[in-house]
Motif scaffolding. Structure first.
Motif, PDB file in Angstrom:
ATOM      1  N   MET A   1      -2.386   9.067  -8.618  1.00  0.00           N
ATOM      2  CA  MET A   1      -3.185   7.860  -8.455  1.00  0.00           C
ATOM      3  C   MET A   1      -2.565   6.939  -7.404  1.00  0.00           C
ATOM      4  N   GLU A   2      -1.226   6.840  -7.383  1.00  0.00           N
ATOM      5  CA  GLU A   2      -0.568   5.972  -6.412  1.00  0.00           C
ATOM      6  C   GLU A   2      -0.789   6.471  -4.991  1.00  0.00           C
ATOM      7  N   TRP A   3      -0.761   7.786  -4.798  1.00  0.00           N
ATOM      8  CA  TRP A   3      -0.985   8.337  -3.465  1.00  0.00           C
ATOM      9  C   TRP A   3      -2.413   8.082  -3.007  1.00  0.00           C
ATOM     10  N   GLY A   4      -3.336   8.087  -3.923  1.00  0.00           N
ATOM     11  CA  GLY A   4      -4.728   7.828  -3.587  1.00  0.00           C
ATOM     12  C   GLY A   4      -4.911   6.420  -3.047  1.00  0.00           C
ATOM     13  N   PHE A   6      -2.554   4.616  -1.623  1.00  0.00           N
ATOM     14  CA  PHE A   6      -1.855   4.580  -0.347  1.00  0.00           C
ATOM     15  C   PHE A   6      -2.736   5.153   0.759  1.00  0.00           C
ATOM     16  N   VAL A   7      -3.346   6.288   0.511  1.00  0.00           N
ATOM     17  CA  VAL A   7      -4.223   6.915   1.504  1.00  0.00           C
ATOM     18  C   VAL A   7      -5.414   6.019   1.793  1.00  0.00           C
ATOM     19  N   VAL A  13      -6.744   0.431   7.159  1.00  0.00           N
ATOM     20  CA  VAL A  13      -6.054  -0.121   8.320  1.00  0.00           C
ATOM     21  C   VAL A  13      -6.492   0.614   9.589  1.00  0.00           C
ATOM     22  N   ALA A  14      -6.621   1.932   9.524  1.00  0.00           N
ATOM     23  CA  ALA A  14      -7.058   2.710  10.690  1.00  0.00           C
ATOM     24  C   ALA A  14      -8.468   2.317  11.102  1.00  0.00           C
TER      25      ALA A  14
END
Length: 81
Positions: A1-4, A6-7, A13-14
């Motif tokens: 869930m944390e990686w989700g 972050f992505v 931002v991109a």
């Protein structure tokens, strides 16, 4: 869930950076009467300004450049003497 998360944040931002880049690349960015990037005197002639005979105005962005320059110091457009 944390990686989700972050992505998702990286993608956000991109997307914002891409939107700003597109705005800066568009032809209407910095037109007279609009605040922001590109404000200032625009000659478009590329000839020396009346203030200093040893400088050229960039036909693309209006920046002052030394008469010996072949490319604009701001936008890297080719200067025509």
């Amino acid at each position: 869930m944390e990686w989700g998360l972050f992505v998702l944040a990286v993608l956000l931002v991109a997307a914002l950076q891409f939107a700003v880049w597109r705005r800066l690349q568009s032809e209407d960015a910095g037109t007279p009467g609009e605040s922001g990037v590109g404000d200032g005197a625009r000659s478009g002639s590329g000839q020396p300004s009346s203030d200093d005979a040893s400088s050229l105005l960039c036909p693309s962005c209006g920046a002052e450049n030394d008469a010996s320059y072949r490319f604009c110091r701001e936008c890297v457009a080719q200067l025509h003497p």
